[in-house]
Write a protein that holds these residues in place. Structure first.
Motif, short mmCIF file in Angstrom:
data_model
loop_
_atom_site.label_atom_id
_atom_site.label_comp_id
_atom_site.label_asym_id
_atom_site.label_seq_id
_atom_site.Cartn_x
_atom_site.Cartn_y
_atom_site.Cartn_z
N ALA A 269 3.32 22.37 0.37
CA ALA A 269 3.55 21.78 1.10
C ALA A 269 2.89 23.65 2.72
O ALA A 269 3.06 24.54 2.36
N PRO A 270 1.63 22.20 3.36
CA PRO A 270 0.49 23.33 4.66
C PRO A 270 1.46 23.85 5.59
O PRO A 270 2.15 23.09 6.25
N THR A 271 2.00 24.61 5.64
CA THR A 271 2.94 25.44 6.70
C THR A 271 2.42 25.69 7.88
O THR A 271 2.53 25.92 9.12
N GLY A 272 0.31 25.70 7.86
CA GLY A 272 -0.09 26.38 9.10
C GLY A 272 -0.43 25.31 10.03
O GLY A 272 -1.15 25.59 11.21
N SER A 273 -0.58 24.17 9.82
CA SER A 273 -0.77 23.56 10.65
C SER A 273 -0.21 21.98 10.89
O SER A 273 0.23 21.89 9.60
N PRO A 274 0.77 21.82 12.11
CA PRO A 274 1.71 20.71 12.29
C PRO A 274 0.54 19.20 11.53
O PRO A 274 1.15 18.00 11.17
N ARG A 275 -1.06 19.20 12.18
CA ARG A 275 -1.88 17.95 11.30
C ARG A 275 -1.09 17.80 9.85
O ARG A 275 -1.47 17.01 9.24
N ASP A 276 -1.75 19.04 9.43
CA ASP A 276 -2.18 18.90 8.03
C ASP A 276 -0.41 19.12 7.35
O ASP A 276 -0.42 17.94 6.42
N MET A 277 0.87 18.98 7.86
CA MET A 277 2.04 18.65 7.26
C MET A 277 2.08 17.41 7.92
O MET A 277 2.60 16.83 6.84
N GLN A 278 1.74 16.87 8.64
CA GLN A 278 1.96 15.37 8.89
C GLN A 278 1.39 14.38 7.54
O GLN A 278 1.73 14.04 7.15
N HIS A 279 -0.22 15.20 7.29
CA HIS A 279 -0.78 14.19 6.41
C HIS A 279 -0.15 14.08 4.91
O HIS A 279 0.27 13.35 4.51
N TRP A 280 0.31 15.85 4.39
CA TRP A 280 1.07 16.22 3.46
C TRP A 280 2.26 15.24 3.15
O TRP A 280 2.81 14.37 2.55
N GLN A 281 3.12 15.30 4.52
CA GLN A 281 4.47 13.93 4.47
C GLN A 281 4.29 12.85 4.32
O GLN A 281 4.47 12.23 3.71
N ALA A 282 2.88 12.22 4.74
CA ALA A 282 2.71 10.53 4.59
C ALA A 282 1.92 10.74 2.69
O ALA A 282 2.52 9.64 2.97
N CYS A 283 1.49 11.59 2.63
CA CYS A 283 1.25 11.35 1.30
C CYS A 283 2.20 11.34 0.00
O CYS A 283 2.53 10.70 -0.86
N ARG A 284 3.28 11.56 0.86
CA ARG A 284 4.39 11.82 0.23
C ARG A 284 5.10 10.46 -0.21
O ARG A 284 5.41 10.78 -1.72
N GLN A 285 4.79 9.58 1.02
CA GLN A 285 5.18 8.05 0.55
C GLN A 285 3.60 6.98 0.18
O GLN A 285 4.28 6.07 -0.28
N CYS A 286 3.04 7.29 -0.08
CA CYS A 286 1.61 6.60 -0.14
C CYS A 286 1.69 6.27 -2.17
O CYS A 286 1.79 7.12 -2.12
N PRO A 287 0.87 4.93 -1.98
CA PRO A 287 0.74 4.31 -3.36
C PRO A 287 0.20 5.15 -4.11
O PRO A 287 -0.01 4.85 -4.96
N HIS A 288 -1.00 5.53 -3.56
CA HIS A 288 -2.08 6.34 -3.91
C HIS A 288 -1.69 7.65 -5.22
O HIS A 288 -2.44 8.08 -5.43
#
Length: 141
Positions: free
Chosen positions: A97-116
């Protein structure tokens, strides 16, 4: 003679990846044996006869070297499809989990539910299996 699977997009992608790169390196990236890779590329062995399925190798090629539509980036771009390479998808989805950037954290969280996410996972190398020790034959008295 051209085989039917050699006309498919994944095969062209595989050929482009093997140009100028040692086949053994490409085989490692795909998690397959160098012999299987050579047989598929050359259309020889069981693949050339049509008795072996190329589906597993095709899936690995697409999931290792292909491109995916990224749901998170598409949503950020206002619905315009945004594609990422399998390498980029893997870098986002399979990192801590990236902790330095809120935008990267949102992207990382979206990846948790991604079908890919599951498809872009790095190949797991096979564990070496020790050989069975042969027992010497005893001669009859």
């Amino acid at each position: 003679m051209t085989l039917s699977y050699q006309q498919e997009p994944w095969f062209a992608l595989l050929q482009s990846r093997t140009q100028g790169t040692p086949r053994i390196q490409v085989a490692r990236q795909l998690g397959i044996s160098p012999a299987a890779l050579s047989q598929v590329l050359n259309g020889s062995g069981e693949y050339g006869k049509g008795t072996a399925s190329t589906q597993r190798i095709a899936d690995r090629v697409v999931h290792t070297f292909g491109r995916y539509p990224c749901p998170h980036l598409t949503a950020e771009a206002g619905g315009e499809p945004q594609e990422v390479s399998a390498e980029q998808c893997r870098a986002f989805a399979h990192r801590p989990a990236p902790t330095g950037s809120p935008r990267d954290m949102q992207h990382w969280q979206a990846c948790r539910q991604c079908p890919h996410k599951a498809a872009s996972a790095p190949p797991v190398p096979n564990e070496p299996q020790p050989r069975k020790k042969s027992v010497p034959k005893q001669e009859a008295p």
